[in-house]
Write a protein that holds these residues in place. Structure first.
Motif, PDB file in Angstrom:
ATOM      1  N   ARG A 256      -7.436   0.257  -8.344  1.00 45.12           N
ATOM      2  CA  ARG A 256      -6.289   1.117  -8.062  1.00 45.12           C
ATOM      3  C   ARG A 256      -6.748   2.580  -7.989  1.00 45.12           C
ATOM      4  NH1 ARG A 256      -1.411   0.193 -11.856  1.00 45.12           N
ATOM      5  NH2 ARG A 256      -0.819  -1.194 -10.187  1.00 45.12           N
ATOM      6  N   GLU A 291      -1.388   1.030  -2.671  1.00 42.21           N
ATOM      7  CA  GLU A 291      -1.260  -0.059  -3.640  1.00 42.21           C
ATOM      8  C   GLU A 291      -0.831  -1.353  -2.949  1.00 42.21           C
ATOM      9  OE1 GLU A 291      -1.403  -1.028  -7.188  1.00 42.21           O
ATOM     10  OE2 GLU A 291      -2.996   0.312  -6.577  1.00 42.21           O
ATOM     11  N   ALA A 292       0.174  -1.244  -2.067  1.00 42.75           N
ATOM     12  CA  ALA A 292       0.643  -2.439  -1.354  1.00 42.75           C
ATOM     13  C   ALA A 292      -0.494  -3.023  -0.528  1.00 42.75           C
ATOM     14  CB  ALA A 292       1.832  -2.080  -0.461  1.00 42.75           C
ATOM     15  N   GLN A 293      -1.291  -2.148   0.079  1.00 46.89           N
ATOM     16  CA  GLN A 293      -2.427  -2.594   0.882  1.00 46.89           C
ATOM     17  C   GLN A 293      -3.494  -3.250  -0.001  1.00 46.89           C
ATOM     18  OE1 GLN A 293      -3.843  -3.010   3.661  1.00 46.89           O
ATOM     19  NE2 GLN A 293      -5.985  -2.431   3.578  1.00 46.89           N
ATOM     20  N   LEU A 295      -3.071  -4.673  -2.951  1.00 51.99           N
ATOM     21  CA  LEU A 295      -2.585  -5.953  -3.458  1.00 51.99           C
ATOM     22  C   LEU A 295      -2.578  -7.006  -2.351  1.00 51.99           C
ATOM     23  CD1 LEU A 295       0.310  -4.562  -5.673  1.00 51.99           C
ATOM     24  CD2 LEU A 295      -1.743  -5.715  -6.512  1.00 51.99           C
ATOM     25  N   THR A 296      -2.262  -6.582  -1.134  1.00 49.34           N
ATOM     26  CA  THR A 296      -2.246  -7.536  -0.019  1.00 49.34           C
ATOM     27  C   THR A 296      -3.661  -8.018   0.289  1.00 49.34           C
ATOM     28  OG1 THR A 296      -0.255  -6.514   0.889  1.00 49.34           O
ATOM     29  CG2 THR A 296      -1.558  -7.865   2.398  1.00 49.34           C
ATOM     30  N   ARG A 299      -4.515 -10.480  -2.323  1.00 49.68           N
ATOM     31  CA  ARG A 299      -3.826 -11.758  -2.066  1.00 49.68           C
ATOM     32  C   ARG A 299      -4.517 -12.501  -0.928  1.00 49.68           C
ATOM     33  NH1 ARG A 299       1.063 -13.286   0.631  1.00 49.68           N
ATOM     34  NH2 ARG A 299       1.501 -11.152   1.258  1.00 49.68           N
TER      35      ARG A 299
ATOM     36  N   PHE B  30      -1.855 -14.391  -7.697  1.00 47.98           N
ATOM     37  CA  PHE B  30      -1.699 -14.777  -6.288  1.00 47.98           C
ATOM     38  C   PHE B  30      -2.089 -16.229  -6.024  1.00 47.98           C
ATOM     39  CE2 PHE B  30      -2.521 -10.066  -5.731  1.00 47.98           C
ATOM     40  CZ  PHE B  30      -1.198  -9.747  -5.535  1.00 47.98           C
ATOM     41  N   HIS B 312       3.388  -6.744   2.788  1.00 51.24           N
ATOM     42  CA  HIS B 312       3.235  -5.771   1.706  1.00 51.24           C
ATOM     43  C   HIS B 312       4.282  -6.000   0.620  1.00 51.24           C
ATOM     44  CE1 HIS B 312       0.589  -2.333   3.502  1.00 51.24           C
ATOM     45  NE2 HIS B 312       0.021  -3.515   3.568  1.00 51.24           N
ATOM     46  N   SER B 315       3.350  -8.995  -1.527  1.00 56.14           N
ATOM     47  CA  SER B 315       2.251  -8.734  -2.460  1.00 56.14           C
ATOM     48  C   SER B 315       2.738  -7.943  -3.676  1.00 56.14           C
ATOM     49  CB  SER B 315       1.133  -7.945  -1.769  1.00 56.14           C
ATOM     50  OG  SER B 315       0.711  -8.606  -0.602  1.00 56.14           O
ATOM     51  N   THR B 316       3.550  -6.919  -3.430  1.00 58.59           N
ATOM     52  CA  THR B 316       3.974  -6.072  -4.549  1.00 58.59           C
ATOM     53  C   THR B 316       5.003  -6.778  -5.426  1.00 58.59           C
ATOM     54  OG1 THR B 316       5.703  -5.011  -3.219  1.00 58.59           O
ATOM     55  CG2 THR B 316       3.529  -3.942  -3.252  1.00 58.59           C
ATOM     56  N   ILE B 337       6.216   0.157  -7.957  1.00 57.81           N
ATOM     57  CA  ILE B 337       5.486  -0.137  -6.713  1.00 57.81           C
ATOM     58  C   ILE B 337       6.271  -1.181  -5.912  1.00 57.81           C
ATOM     59  CG2 ILE B 337       3.385  -1.162  -5.760  1.00 57.81           C
ATOM     60  CD1 ILE B 337       1.968  -0.060  -8.350  1.00 57.81           C
ATOM     61  N   THR B 341       8.311  -0.408  -2.397  1.00 64.75           N
ATOM     62  CA  THR B 341       7.849  -1.123  -1.211  1.00 64.75           C
ATOM     63  C   THR B 341       8.934  -2.046  -0.657  1.00 64.75           C
ATOM     64  OG1 THR B 341       5.628  -1.079  -2.138  1.00 64.75           O
ATOM     65  CG2 THR B 341       6.000  -2.574  -0.286  1.00 64.75           C
TER      66      THR B 341
END
Lengths: 409, 417
Positions: A256, A291-293, A295-296, A299, B30, B312, B315-316, B337, B341
């Motif tokens: 992060r 962050e979204a990127q 976490l994606t 995943r 995940f 996105h 994931s969040t 987050i 999002t």
């Protein structure tokens, strides 16, 4: 998916015995060729001979014929002992040329002859795909390859060739049959970059540096045995190369606040007098997107490990590129007048991926304009997401006939 | 729904997720287990049968706003209302990740019912409260779906706001009496039980009040999103029982709002994915200028951007549920987050869905507006995207100090050689 070095991971499940074998081989190499004492080429040559360069390749070709996931086991030992990260020294060679050669070379002897000096980094490799008239539409390329006895005569111009000025070999895609539809008339070669008729010229970019080159081919000759795959089958061979390229992009950072967004956070922390509420809002938004990127990407790695790559992976390159630009735009706005200064526009040729090459924030800002163009433009990526992930129909095509009849600009 | 009774969720005492043969196989973020896939499929089947568009429209226009019988089947037959509730309280003890899967599917189907009030807020508050006979009495009927609840507590930026209390509590015999008005309580109309935050002589505390008594009036409000009801709660010396005292209410409602935020994010993912799928299907079938509109890049690229937003969001949202369940991340950041999002993503995707459907998407007849209104509502509840970005800024930007590692900034002078 790939690890940090751009190598593919996953594949068939490995056995504990294989892992032990890889680990033992790596320990033996480190014991006999201490990477802190011997030069990189010697160390990397020993790795090749021990089958640790690409563990999933066949024995004798720098591999051990085990699962590619075990590369991480080898790298942990080799790099843990101070060994270099070979991908950084010969990125096109390790990331793209090696898998293409091992799969498509005409004989194991030829493959071995190319792969060992590639692995030691004595031979740097480059990729001759894009042309001034064929960027996103790679299969429309015009460089011609004409058969002449036991060899081929090549004419044309390639562009955006990183490392061409240092490369011994190039991966070349050329048109061998202009009467065929464009995807079918291509043939794939390994080009000797020192051969007569091969001329390389630096391509200066808007940052002032010259990371890339133009390569001019005037009656350059290639022996037929340096062809990879069948005549007319070049597109399929190129897919091997490109799949390895795509998988190397957009891997995302693991921590992060690290990576590009880390630059913005550091600047924000370092220049409190430049902060405004509006910039704060922008940075918080960028942070959330990063962050979204992140976490994606995490995943996607997890899904790929489980066996079925999902849409998360295709999303990564698109987002990473646009986020990079937005982050550096923010950095420039934070810097204000300071951002209007620059380090130097003196042409620099040294390639590489180290922090020094990335330069100051202003240079990173300019460099980020290329992110949404290189390795697949954002427009093409959105087509890919739309057509291959969402299953939407393609555009009506006007380029399905013989290549020579397709309009070109 | 006979087949649903064979799913793990319906047999909590024997499900692998609770008996956990996972000692050798530590769950990783995940990862998707077979049990989770079956759970999702079972809820999706149930929704297809019990909450199709016709049913949603029927409940939308009904007085109560949902079908209590369907809700009870979700709790009893499927057993999916208390997946994050510990077994000793009558729940399935599976986890918040599993509960989020259920809420995502309910959101995808726009199932009418007190999802946020009961699953999202009241149950987590009860679970976090000190063990006692009151808690033991209230939880099982909420888990089995025979009763529903709503949380009447002020919130700001998705956090409990103890300074905005509008209800007073006084001792009355062995118990308490509450007086005051709470505006816009989600899922209050039709709720059997109200959990009310009130200010008493010892400070702010949380109380349980039965809704069906004469001292309690719940005035239903007309809501923008007719599938998610709200009401004004008026209490006049209403008899109440103490659930969490002044020393524990912050922890109890802190947990409730964190869980509510994570589950709301999951619901947003479900709705956004449904709208994306529906719009892709439309773009493949709808012909204009002699070809499917999805073949036009203007349409295709908007859909690609919708896909990015949904991925996105997913994931969040998963990360938020995982963070709360495993303790692997700061819940304050993880939920912000997710909310920052997912609120943006659902709203944007629903708005673009209307755009790409063209005129039909603006009609009452088409379901796009139902999702759009839910997206607007979800974004506003428990703090919108901007409020959560503000929370993020407060956590990661406002107190930073310069450390080594600042990227070089060119100063226009020649580099020292």
């Amino acid at each position: 998916m790939t690890d940090a070095d751009g190598r593919c991971t996953g594949g068939p499940l490995s056995t504990g015995a294989d892992a032990e074998r890889v680990q033992e081989a790596a320990r033996a190499v480190v014991a006999e060729h201490d990477p802190r004492r011997v030069a990189a080429p010697e160390f990397l040559g020993a790795c090749f001979d021990a089958g640790l360069s690409w563990v999933h390749f066949p024995e004798g070709l720098g591999g051990l014929g085990v699962s590619r996931g075990l590369q991480a086991v080898a790298d942990a030992v080799l790099q843990g002992a101070g060994g270099p990260v070979p991908f950084w020294l010969n990125p096109i060679g390790y990331g793209m040329a090696a898998p293409t050669i091992s799969e498509h070379a005409r004989s194991p002897e030829l493959a071995r002859g190319w792969l060992r000096p590639l692995a030691t980094t004595e031979d740097i490799w480059c990729q001759l795909f894009s042309e001034p008239g064929a960027g996103s539409d790679l299969a429309g390329l015009a460089t011609s390859a004409v058969r002449d006895g036991d060899s081929w005569v090549v004419n044309g111009q390639k562009v955006w060739t990183s490392l061409a000025h240092r490369a011994r070999w190039g991966l070349l895609l050329a048109r061998s049959d202009p009467d065929q539809p464009k995807h079918r008339g291509l043939t794939y070669f390994v080009l000797d970059m020192t051969a007569p008729g091969v001329r390389t010229r630096p391509l200066r970019q808007m940052t002032g540096q010259a990371e890339f080159n133009e390569v001019f081919l005037d009656d350059a000759r290639i022996p037929d045995e340096h062809r990879l795959g069948a005549v007319g089958d070049g597109w399929r061979v190129a897919m091997t190369t490109l799949m390895n390229e795509r998988s190397a992009i957009g891997a995302g950072s693991a921590e992060r606040g690290s990576g590009t967004i880390g630059d913005a956070l550091s600047l924000w922390a370092d220049r409190p007098h430049r902060r405004t509420p509006v910039l704060r809002d922008r940075l918080a938004g960028l942070w959330a997107r990063a962050e979204a990127q992140r976490l994606t990407a995490a995943r996607a790695r997890r899904t790929a490990t489980a066996g079925s790559p999902g849409p998360e992976g295709s999303v990564s390159k698109l987002v990473a590129a646009e986020l990079n630009q937005d982050v550096y735009e923010f950095c420039m706005d934070l810097l204000g007048p300071e951002g209007t200064l620059y380090g130097s526009y003196e042409v620099r040729r040294e390639g590489g991926r180290d922090a020094d090459w990335r330069g100051a924030v202003q240079q990173r800002f300019l460099r980020s304009r290329a992110n949404t163009i290189e390795g697949g433009t954002s427009e093409v990526l959105r087509n890919i997401l739309g057509e291959r992930v969402l299953g939407l129909p393609g555009e009506p095509r006007t380029d399905s006939g013989p290549w020579k009849e397709v309009p070109r600009g | 729904m006979a087949e649903s009774t064979t799913t793990p969720a319906t047999t909590p005492t024997t499900t692998p997720t609770t008996t956990a043969p996972v000692a050798t196989d530590v769950p990783v973020e995940f990862d998707v287990t077979d049990e989770q896939r079956e759970l999702r499929a079972a809820v999706r089947r149930f929704c297809a049968e019990q909450s199709d568009e016709a049913a949603v429209r029927r409940h939308m226009e009904s007085e109560v706003g949902y079908d209590p019988a369907v809700w009870a089947r979700l709790g009893g037959e499927l057993g999916v209302l208390g997946l994050a509730v510990p077994e000793e309280l009558g729940g399935a003890g599976a986890g918040l990740v599993e509960q989020a899967i259920v809420v995502e599917e309910l959101g995808a189907a726009l199932l009418c019912g007190p999802v946020l009030g009961t699953i999202g807020l009241a149950l987590p508050a009860l679970v976090a409260a000190t063990p006692g006979p009151l808690r033991d009495e209230l939880v099982p009927s909420l888990v089995d779906g025979t009763r529903t609840a709503a949380l009447a507590a002020p919130e700001h930026a998705g956090l409990f706001d103890g300074h905005a209390i509008t209800v007073g509590a006084v001792h009355a015999g062995d118990g308490w009496e509450l007086t005051g008005v709470v505006n816009q309580v989600v899922d209050a109309p039709g709720a059997d039980l109200l959990l009310v935050a009130a200010s008493g002589p010892e400070g702010v505390a949380l109380f349980a009040v039965p809704a069906a008594i004469e001292q309690v009036e719940v005035e239903p409000l007309t809501t923008l999103d007719l599938t998610r009801r709200q009401g004004t709660v008026r209490l006049r010396e209403a008899p109440a029982r103490l659930l969490a005292g002044a020393d524990e209410i912050d922890g109890v409602l802190g947990h409730a709002f964190y869980v509510g935020s994570a589950l709301l994010a999951a619901e947003q993912v479900g709705g956004a994915q449904h709208m994306l799928d529906a719009t892709v299907a439309h773009a493949r079938e709808r012909l204009q200028f002699g070809r499917p509109i999805g073949s036009f890049q203007a349409v295709k690229h908007r859909l690609a951007d919708m896909l990015v937003q949904v991925e996105h969001a997913r994931s969040t949202a998963q990360h938020a549920a995982w963070a709360l369940q495993s303790g692997a991340d700061d819940p304050f950041l993880a939920t912000s987050i997710a909310q920052a999002t997912c609120s943006d993503a659902y709203y944007r995707v629903a708005a673009d869905a209307i755009q790409l459907h063209g005129g039909i998407g603006f009609t009452w007849e088409h379901r796009a507006h139902l999702y759009y209104k839910r997206a607007v509502t979800d974004a506003a509840l428990l703090g919108g995207a901007e409020i959560h970005r503000d929370r993020i800024a407060a956590a990661v930007l406002d107190h930073v100090v310069a450390t080594p590692g600042v990227p070089p900034v060119a100063d226009g002078r020649p580099a020292p050689s």
